[in-house]
Design an enzyme around this catalytic site. Sequence first.
Site, PDB file in Angstrom:
ATOM      1  N   PRO A   1       0.893  -1.131  -0.103  1.00 49.58           N
ATOM      2  CA  PRO A   1      -0.039   0.145  -0.070  1.00 49.58           C
ATOM      3  C   PRO A   1       0.822   1.418  -0.197  1.00 49.58           C
ATOM      4  O   PRO A   1       2.002   1.447   0.682  1.00 49.58           O
ATOM      5  CB  PRO A   1      -0.754  -0.224   1.219  1.00 49.58           C
ATOM      6  CG  PRO A   1      -0.197  -1.080   2.038  1.00 49.58           C
ATOM      7  CD  PRO A   1       0.492  -2.065   1.262  1.00 49.58           C
ATOM      8  N   ASN A   2       0.356   2.204  -0.855  1.00 49.78           N
ATOM      9  CA  ASN A   2       0.825   3.605  -0.877  1.00 49.78           C
ATOM     10  C   ASN A   2       2.041   3.660  -1.756  1.00 49.78           C
ATOM     11  O   ASN A   2       2.611   4.600  -1.906  1.00 49.78           O
ATOM     12  CB  ASN A   2       1.205   4.274   0.512  1.00 49.78           C
ATOM     13  CG  ASN A   2      -0.176   4.252   1.197  1.00 49.78           C
ATOM     14  OD1 ASN A   2      -1.333   4.870   0.583  1.00 49.78           O
ATOM     15  ND2 ASN A   2      -0.487   3.704   2.436  1.00 49.78           N
TER      16      ASN A   2
ATOM     17  N   ARG B   1       4.896  10.721  -2.766  1.00 49.98           N
ATOM     18  CA  ARG B   1       4.568  10.504  -1.295  1.00 49.98           C
ATOM     19  C   ARG B   1       5.861  10.862  -0.566  1.00 49.98           C
ATOM     20  O   ARG B   1       6.803  10.291  -0.659  1.00 49.98           O
ATOM     21  CB  ARG B   1       4.288   9.140  -1.280  1.00 49.98           C
ATOM     22  CG  ARG B   1       4.201   8.686   0.169  1.00 49.98           C
ATOM     23  CD  ARG B   1       4.197   7.162   0.157  1.00 49.98           C
ATOM     24  NE  ARG B   1       4.075   6.625   1.445  1.00 49.98           N
ATOM     25  CZ  ARG B   1       4.320   5.541   1.872  1.00 49.98           C
ATOM     26  NH1 ARG B   1       4.881   4.465   1.252  1.00 49.98           N
ATOM     27  NH2 ARG B   1       3.937   5.330   2.969  1.00 49.98           N
TER      28      ARG B   1
ATOM     29  N   TYR C   1      11.080   8.916   1.089  1.00 55.61           N
ATOM     30  CA  TYR C   1      11.045   8.028  -0.030  1.00 55.61           C
ATOM     31  C   TYR C   1      11.701   8.526  -1.182  1.00 55.61           C
ATOM     32  O   TYR C   1      11.631   7.585  -2.218  1.00 55.61           O
ATOM     33  CB  TYR C   1       9.577   7.364  -0.194  1.00 55.61           C
ATOM     34  CG  TYR C   1       8.873   6.967   0.864  1.00 55.61           C
ATOM     35  CD1 TYR C   1       9.386   5.773   1.565  1.00 55.61           C
ATOM     36  CD2 TYR C   1       7.840   7.663   1.737  1.00 55.61           C
ATOM     37  CE1 TYR C   1       8.569   5.215   2.760  1.00 55.61           C
ATOM     38  CE2 TYR C   1       7.359   6.959   2.794  1.00 55.61           C
ATOM     39  CZ  TYR C   1       7.914   5.788   3.269  1.00 55.61           C
ATOM     40  OH  TYR C   1       7.152   5.354   4.396  1.00 55.61           O
TER      41      TYR C   1
ATOM     42  N   ASN D   1       8.002  -5.473  -0.569  1.00 49.05           N
ATOM     43  CA  ASN D   1       7.862  -4.278   0.403  1.00 49.05           C
ATOM     44  C   ASN D   1       6.371  -4.147   0.735  1.00 49.05           C
ATOM     45  O   ASN D   1       5.545  -3.562  -0.224  1.00 49.05           O
ATOM     46  CB  ASN D   1       8.624  -3.100  -0.188  1.00 49.05           C
ATOM     47  CG  ASN D   1       8.313  -1.779   0.772  1.00 49.05           C
ATOM     48  OD1 ASN D   1       7.708  -2.024   1.889  1.00 49.05           O
ATOM     49  ND2 ASN D   1       9.215  -0.790   0.381  1.00 49.05           N
TER      50      ASN D   1
ATOM     51  N   ALA E   1       2.924  -0.638   5.051  1.00 48.19           N
ATOM     52  CA  ALA E   1       2.485  -0.600   6.569  1.00 48.19           C
ATOM     53  C   ALA E   1       2.090  -1.902   6.803  1.00 48.19           C
ATOM     54  O   ALA E   1       1.743  -2.294   8.088  1.00 48.19           O
ATOM     55  CB  ALA E   1       1.414   0.500   6.430  1.00 48.19           C
TER      56      ALA E   1
ATOM     57  N   HIS F   1       3.758  -4.180   9.470  1.00 41.78           N
ATOM     58  CA  HIS F   1       3.600  -4.001  10.862  1.00 41.78           C
ATOM     59  C   HIS F   1       2.482  -4.575  11.378  1.00 41.78           C
ATOM     60  O   HIS F   1       2.084  -4.475  12.621  1.00 41.78           O
ATOM     61  CB  HIS F   1       4.109  -2.594  11.398  1.00 41.78           C
ATOM     62  CG  HIS F   1       4.815  -2.063  10.483  1.00 41.78           C
ATOM     63  ND1 HIS F   1       6.231  -2.280  10.622  1.00 41.78           N
ATOM     64  CD2 HIS F   1       4.669  -0.846   9.513  1.00 41.78           C
ATOM     65  CE1 HIS F   1       7.068  -1.454   9.693  1.00 41.78           C
ATOM     66  NE2 HIS F   1       6.227  -0.687   9.165  1.00 41.78           N
TER      67      HIS F   1
ATOM     68  N   GLU G   1      12.541  -9.266   2.378  1.00 42.73           N
ATOM     69  CA  GLU G   1      11.575  -8.212   2.643  1.00 42.73           C
ATOM     70  C   GLU G   1      12.664  -6.844   2.432  1.00 42.73           C
ATOM     71  O   GLU G   1      13.749  -6.680   2.971  1.00 42.73           O
ATOM     72  CB  GLU G   1      11.485  -8.188   4.400  1.00 42.73           C
ATOM     73  CG  GLU G   1      10.587  -7.109   4.921  1.00 42.73           C
ATOM     74  CD  GLU G   1      10.300  -7.508   6.317  1.00 42.73           C
ATOM     75  OE1 GLU G   1      10.543  -8.544   6.795  1.00 42.73           O
ATOM     76  OE2 GLU G   1      10.051  -6.515   7.011  1.00 42.73           O
TER      77      GLU G   1
ATOM     78  N   HIS H   1      12.470  -2.441   2.853  1.00 46.92           N
ATOM     79  CA  HIS H   1      12.055  -1.267   3.162  1.00 46.92           C
ATOM     80  C   HIS H   1      13.093   0.006   2.758  1.00 46.92           C
ATOM     81  O   HIS H   1      14.142  -0.196   3.009  1.00 46.92           O
ATOM     82  CB  HIS H   1      11.758  -1.006   4.812  1.00 46.92           C
ATOM     83  CG  HIS H   1      10.809  -2.105   5.352  1.00 46.92           C
ATOM     84  ND1 HIS H   1       9.404  -1.925   4.827  1.00 46.92           N
ATOM     85  CD2 HIS H   1      11.167  -3.288   5.853  1.00 46.92           C
ATOM     86  CE1 HIS H   1       8.848  -3.094   5.307  1.00 46.92           C
ATOM     87  NE2 HIS H   1       9.657  -3.829   5.878  1.00 46.92           N
TER      88      HIS H   1
ATOM     89  N   SER I   1      12.870   3.088   3.604  1.00 47.18           N
ATOM     90  CA  SER I   1      13.517   4.120   4.529  1.00 47.18           C
ATOM     91  C   SER I   1      13.859   3.130   5.927  1.00 47.18           C
ATOM     92  O   SER I   1      13.599   1.908   5.961  1.00 47.18           O
ATOM     93  CB  SER I   1      12.337   4.784   5.320  1.00 47.18           C
ATOM     94  OG  SER I   1      11.084   4.002   5.944  1.00 47.18           O
TER      95      SER I   1
ATOM     96  N   ARG J   1      12.620   5.677  12.708  1.00 43.40           N
ATOM     97  CA  ARG J   1      11.280   6.141  12.644  1.00 43.40           C
ATOM     98  C   ARG J   1      10.338   5.744  13.863  1.00 43.40           C
ATOM     99  O   ARG J   1      10.690   5.085  14.819  1.00 43.40           O
ATOM    100  CB  ARG J   1      10.515   5.794  11.292  1.00 43.40           C
ATOM    101  CG  ARG J   1      11.467   6.084  10.277  1.00 43.40           C
ATOM    102  CD  ARG J   1      10.946   6.048   8.860  1.00 43.40           C
ATOM    103  NE  ARG J   1       9.564   6.472   8.471  1.00 43.40           N
ATOM    104  CZ  ARG J   1       8.706   6.216   7.538  1.00 43.40           C
ATOM    105  NH1 ARG J   1       8.936   5.164   6.669  1.00 43.40           N
ATOM    106  NH2 ARG J   1       7.398   7.042   7.606  1.00 43.40           N
TER     107      ARG J   1
HETATM  108  C1  DQA Z   1       8.139   1.080   4.156  1.00 48.53           C
HETATM  109  C2  DQA Z   1       8.088   1.460   5.391  1.00 48.53           C
HETATM  110  C3  DQA Z   1       6.702   1.222   6.184  1.00 48.53           C
HETATM  111  O1  DQA Z   1       6.756   1.436   7.653  1.00 48.53           O
HETATM  112  C4  DQA Z   1       5.732   2.346   5.709  1.00 48.53           C
HETATM  113  O2  DQA Z   1       4.311   1.953   6.018  1.00 48.53           O
HETATM  114  C5  DQA Z   1       5.759   2.212   3.985  1.00 48.53           C
HETATM  115  C6  DQA Z   1       6.835   2.063   3.549  1.00 48.53           C
HETATM  116  C7  DQA Z   1       9.255   1.638   3.491  1.00 48.53           C
HETATM  117  O3  DQA Z   1       9.571   1.294   2.495  1.00 48.53           O
HETATM  118  O4  DQA Z   1      10.122   2.425   4.226  1.00 48.53           O
HETATM  119  O5  DQA Z   1       4.829   2.219   3.374  1.00 48.53           O
HETATM  120  O6  DQA Z   1       7.716  -0.157   3.956  1.00 48.53           O
END
Ligand code: DQA
Length: 149
Positions: free
Chosen positions: A9-10, A17, A22, A71, A74, A77, A95, A97, A99, A104
């Site tokens: 998502p996102n 974003r 990012y 990836n 969210a 988590h 996996e 990420h 960031s 964070r």
């Molecule tokens: C993320 C880190 C997650 O905590 C966040 O919700 C994301 C992006 C990252 O790629 O840093 O959507 O997965």
Amino acid sequence: MDILIINGPNLNLLGKREPEIYGNQSFEDYFSVLKEKFPNLNLHYFQSNSEGLLIDKLHEVGFSIDGIVLNAGAYTHTSIAIADAIAGIKTPVVEVHISNVYARESFRHHSYLSPHCAGCIIGFGLTGYDMAIRFFEDRQQSEKESVLV
Ligand code: DQA
């Protein structure tokens, strides 16, 4: 070798974003760079904002493809369902990420997915996807070499 990158998502908003976290590049643009960098691999890409569609995709490819770079955004988590899907398939998952989630909010410090993954690459920006692909490439090379010995 077939490798699927799955973004949750996102992550369709990459480039727009929160660019201070990012970056400015869309994933589509970065994916073109990856395909040029790894001309000998069959790279595929899937993105969804829906937990169920991410699980369906893991099930669909998880017994045939060579590697999955995930990836889950969210859902990392929160999602026991995605963790179960990773545990239930055969294809190894890395996996990623973008960031450094450990720098964070504390709710980002826990991943339900990590225990079921081959490894985790965290905090290196989009380069993390490149590193994950290299892991699969090296792994295949080592497997080939061990067959020759
Ligand atoms: C993320 C880190 C997650 O905590 C966040 O919700 C994301 C992006 C990252 O790629 O840093 O959507 O997965």
